[in-house]
Each structure stands twice: as structure tokens, then as C-alpha cells.
Design a protein around this motif. Sequence first.
Motif, PDB file in Angstrom:
ATOM      1  N   ILE A  14      76.773  56.885  41.172  1.00  0.00           N
ATOM      2  CA  ILE A  14      76.049  57.166  40.682  1.00  0.00           C
ATOM      3  C   ILE A  14      75.845  58.606  40.596  1.00  0.00           C
ATOM      4  CG2 ILE A  14      74.093  56.040  42.067  1.00  0.00           C
ATOM      5  CD1 ILE A  14      73.372  58.136  43.618  1.00  0.00           C
ATOM      6  N   LEU A  93      87.226  66.909  46.902  1.00  0.00           N
ATOM      7  CA  LEU A  93      85.862  67.561  47.216  1.00  0.00           C
ATOM      8  C   LEU A  93      86.452  68.894  47.973  1.00  0.00           C
ATOM      9  CD1 LEU A  93      82.841  68.400  47.356  1.00  0.00           C
ATOM     10  CD2 LEU A  93      82.467  66.439  48.988  1.00  0.00           C
ATOM     11  N   GLY A 289      75.687  60.710  49.056  1.00  0.00           N
ATOM     12  CA  GLY A 289      76.839  60.042  48.680  1.00  0.00           C
ATOM     13  C   GLY A 289      77.371  59.659  47.099  1.00  0.00           C
TER      14      GLY A 289
HETATM   15  P1  NAD Z   1      75.861  57.475  50.436  1.00  0.00           P
HETATM   16  O1  NAD Z   1      75.214  58.482  51.039  1.00  0.00           O
HETATM   17  O2  NAD Z   1      76.206  56.837  49.057  1.00  0.00           O
HETATM   18  O3  NAD Z   1      74.263  56.071  50.705  1.00  0.00           O
HETATM   19  C1  NAD Z   1      73.050  55.791  51.224  1.00  0.00           C
HETATM   20  C2  NAD Z   1      72.176  54.809  51.124  1.00  0.00           C
HETATM   21  O4  NAD Z   1      71.722  55.752  49.991  1.00  0.00           O
HETATM   22  C3  NAD Z   1      72.393  53.706  50.519  1.00  0.00           C
HETATM   23  O5  NAD Z   1      71.548  52.570  50.599  1.00  0.00           O
HETATM   24  C4  NAD Z   1      72.036  54.289  49.054  1.00  0.00           C
HETATM   25  O6  NAD Z   1      72.047  53.301  48.154  1.00  0.00           O
HETATM   26  C5  NAD Z   1      71.061  55.985  48.434  1.00  0.00           C
HETATM   27  N1  NAD Z   1      70.988  56.496  48.085  1.00  0.00           N
HETATM   28  C6  NAD Z   1      71.517  57.748  48.045  1.00  0.00           C
HETATM   29  N2  NAD Z   1      71.310  58.967  47.134  1.00  0.00           N
HETATM   30  C7  NAD Z   1      70.937  58.192  46.337  1.00  0.00           C
HETATM   31  C8  NAD Z   1      69.644  58.865  45.145  1.00  0.00           C
HETATM   32  N3  NAD Z   1      70.213  59.218  44.803  1.00  0.00           N
HETATM   33  N4  NAD Z   1      68.957  57.900  44.287  1.00  0.00           N
HETATM   34  C9  NAD Z   1      68.553  56.535  45.966  1.00  0.00           C
HETATM   35  N5  NAD Z   1      69.396  56.200  46.216  1.00  0.00           N
HETATM   36  C10 NAD Z   1      70.071  56.895  47.753  1.00  0.00           C
HETATM   37  O7  NAD Z   1      76.246  56.929  51.190  1.00  0.00           O
HETATM   38  P2  NAD Z   1      77.249  55.970  51.679  1.00  0.00           P
HETATM   39  O8  NAD Z   1      76.926  54.622  51.737  1.00  0.00           O
HETATM   40  O9  NAD Z   1      77.085  56.103  53.734  1.00  0.00           O
HETATM   41  O10 NAD Z   1      78.802  56.283  51.178  1.00  0.00           O
HETATM   42  C11 NAD Z   1      78.686  55.371  49.448  1.00  0.00           C
HETATM   43  C12 NAD Z   1      79.918  56.588  49.357  1.00  0.00           C
HETATM   44  O11 NAD Z   1      79.958  58.039  49.171  1.00  0.00           O
HETATM   45  C13 NAD Z   1      81.588  56.081  50.306  1.00  0.00           C
HETATM   46  O12 NAD Z   1      82.435  56.254  49.687  1.00  0.00           O
HETATM   47  C14 NAD Z   1      81.452  57.569  51.174  1.00  0.00           C
HETATM   48  O13 NAD Z   1      83.019  58.037  51.420  1.00  0.00           O
HETATM   49  C15 NAD Z   1      80.184  58.765  50.012  1.00  0.00           C
HETATM   50  N6  NAD Z   1      79.968  59.509  49.925  1.00  0.00           N
HETATM   51  C16 NAD Z   1      80.557  60.990  49.569  1.00  0.00           C
HETATM   52  C17 NAD Z   1      79.332  62.072  49.029  1.00  0.00           C
HETATM   53  C18 NAD Z   1      79.716  63.013  48.839  1.00  0.00           C
HETATM   54  O14 NAD Z   1      80.681  63.375  47.249  1.00  0.00           O
HETATM   55  N7  NAD Z   1      79.749  64.495  49.079  1.00  0.00           N
HETATM   56  C19 NAD Z   1      78.657  62.369  50.688  1.00  0.00           C
HETATM   57  C20 NAD Z   1      78.735  60.979  51.147  1.00  0.00           C
HETATM   58  C21 NAD Z   1      79.591  59.870  50.873  1.00  0.00           C
END
Ligand code: NAD
Length: 368
Positions: A14, A93, A289
Motif C-alpha cells: 500500500i 529501511l 507496514g
Molecule cells: P502491516 O502493518 O502491514 O499490517 C497489519 C494489519 O493492519 C493488516 O491487516 C493491514 O491490512 C492493516 N493495515 C496496516 N496499515 C493499514 C492502513 N494504512 N490502512 C488500512 N489497514 C492497514 O503489518 P504486517 O501485516 O505484520 O506486515 C506486512 C508486511 O509489511 C511485512 O512484509 C512486514 O515485514 C512489513 N512491515 C514493514 C514495515 C515498514 O516498512 N516500516 C513495518 C511493519 C511491517
Amino acid sequence: MAAHKLLLLPGDGIGPEVMAEVQRLIDWLNAQGIAHFETEHGLVGGAAYDAHKASISEDTMAKAKAADAVIFGAVGGPKWDSVPYEARPEAGLLRLRKELGMFANLRPAVCYPALADASSLKREVVEGLDIMIVRELTGGVYFGEPKTITDLGNGQKRAIDTQVYDTYEIERIARVAFDLARKRRNKLTSMEKRNVMKSGVLWNEVVTQVHAREYRDVQLEHQLADSGGMNLVKSPKQFDVIVTDNLFGDMLSDEAAMATGSLGMLPSASLGAPDAHGRRRALYEPVHGSAPDIAGKGIANPIATIASFAMCLRYSFDLGDAAGRIERAIADVLDQGLRTADIKQEGCRTVGTREMGEAILAALDRQA
Ligand code: NAD
């Protein structure tokens, strides 16, 4: 008007969807003559791996170092689960944070009145909450040496992590926190575990000295990190700025954040040391994330990234008025009953990423 150089790194999942709404805000600020931003774009995470077989290219690193601020989306996703460890999306990052010397992580916990009922805490405990957690990001137990697992040869293993802090590391994070407190409600709470940890004794001593030398006008209090954690859920409004180490900050900032609702609402900033002109290297990013489960559907909440951009205006460019206007615009659209799917509520209208971004721009137009 001096040009401000921004590097936008949307990343994966996203990330590009929410970053597009920040780009529209930047265009709006430029068109209104409120600021003059020059933006560059780069790949990071899985997107960079697909293009260069690295989680960030040298060219993008150079652009990040030349920029006044970096706005980061999110990285990662199942597509890159099996790439080599050193090229995994998160490595991009981590490299940015390391090479830009980001030692201070700022995590606000703000409870918008319209969302107070979405908190797991009672409305009266969180309504109007506005606190800032300053976490030391490059030292402490996550980085201290030795850091080992040793086979003791008797069927047992021994794991060692080392908590290390030098005076200068505590001084510089304390200064960031005191400066922030001065711009807010002038109160700083320092949290450590001086009752059981030597690093806590030094932390307490150094913060007390910095206060006595440079920030007597700010109210300083000390809390043990465990009771501080309790107070964060019992009566969080007693706090203004909290400063704490890497480990405690990791937990306390997540705890405070959840008091305010969804991941999709939470911004953050990471700051480095000031250069000769007082300019700090800075990276702004949502806490969430890449949300692969909803990527490409146009339903992600862009507010965390938009609020991160508002932090950028305030902390990198001294555009506190513009930041405040964006924050008020966010509060306005929530008051109007617009919600993305992650914060949907009975009686409110569920909208997608683009429509939420457009509504925030329209609210800004109404203020203008
Ligand atoms: P995530 O934060 O991506 O998502 C967790 C939950 O929250 C999911 O159900 C998602 O749909 C929802 N969510 C998150 N942000 C949202 C938004 N802006 N709007 C609506 N819903 C939202 O965490 P995850 O699922 O544990 O990780 C997914 C990927 O992201 C993994 O590859 C992980 O390593 C990565 N990650 C990256 C970062 C970063 O770039 N700083 C931080 C955390 C996780």
C-alpha cells in the motif's frame, strides 16, 4: 521562497497508494504558495530488489543524503520472503536509518475525538490525548556487544544481549526531547529502570544534568519504565513528552499508540544530529507496514502517511502552521463521519484511499 528538497520512497504494497495522497498534498501546498517543494522519487524494499537486486540502490542512498527530508511509505510482502537476507526489503529501511544517523524516533499518540470510542480504553481516558514518545533508536540492547548465543557443552546454551549507553547518546536524545517539550506543553518525563539497571542509573543522571544545564524552564519528572507503562494506560493525559531508551521505547510507543486506535492512523519521524546549519537529517513514515492483504484495492488509510508528512512540515521546515492545518483537516473529515475500512464505524461512510485524500484536501480548501 527557498526550495525544500523531498525524496519520496513509496516502497511496496500500500506504500505507493498512500504516498500518492501525500504527493497531492505537496502539489496543493506548492500551488497555494505555502511552500516550495522539489520532489524526487526512488525505489526501496521489494520494488528496489526487483529493479536492482538490492533493497536500496546507491543512487537512491545518495538522493536520500542530499534531500532535506525523506518521506517513506512501507516495505515488504510475501513476494520477497525468499530473497537473500542482506537484500530483504527491510534492509533498505535499516540502511537509511543507519547511514542518515537517525538516533531519535518520534512517535506521537493523538486521539481524535471522533475516534475515541474505537480505543480499547474508556473515552474519558483517551479523548483529547496528545503525547509524544521519543525513543532512542541506534543504541542500547538492540545493538550492544557482546550479543551471542554460546553452547555451554552441557546441554545448555547461554544467550547474551548487552545494554550499553554512553553519556553523549543520552545527552543528544534528551536534547531532542527537551526541545520538543518546549514547543508543546513544556513537560518531559524520562523513563528507565534505575532500580535494577546501571544503564538506568546513568540515563537518569545524564537527563537530570542536561535539564539543570540547559532546560531549567522545562518541567522534568522521572518514572520507572514499568510504572510508566501502567500510567500510560491508566491516565495517559498526565504526559506531554516521554523520553526513553531503545527497548523501553519500542514497547511503550506501541502501547501508547494502541490507546488511540488503528495502525492506519499512526505517524512517526526519525531524526539525526543537526549539521552546521542546524538542519537535521530526517525520515518520516507511517508506523504500519505494506499491508499486502489490502494492497492494490484502493482501501488503505492514507492518514498515517499524511500525518507523517505534517510532522515533516513541522520538524524539518518549521512550517508548524501548515502542519496544524493538515491535522485540523484530518480531524474535520473524521468529524464529518468519513472513515476508511480499518476505522469503519456504524453511522459513518466508508471511503477509499483516494476519497479520503480528496476529502482532506477539500477540508484544507475550506480553511484557506
Ligand atoms: P502491516 O502493518 O502491514 O499490517 C497489519 C494489519 O493492519 C493488516 O491487516 C493491514 O491490512 C492493516 N493495515 C496496516 N496499515 C493499514 C492502513 N494504512 N490502512 C488500512 N489497514 C492497514 O503489518 P504486517 O501485516 O505484520 O506486515 C506486512 C508486511 O509489511 C511485512 O512484509 C512486514 O515485514 C512489513 N512491515 C514493514 C514495515 C515498514 O516498512 N516500516 C513495518 C511493519 C511491517
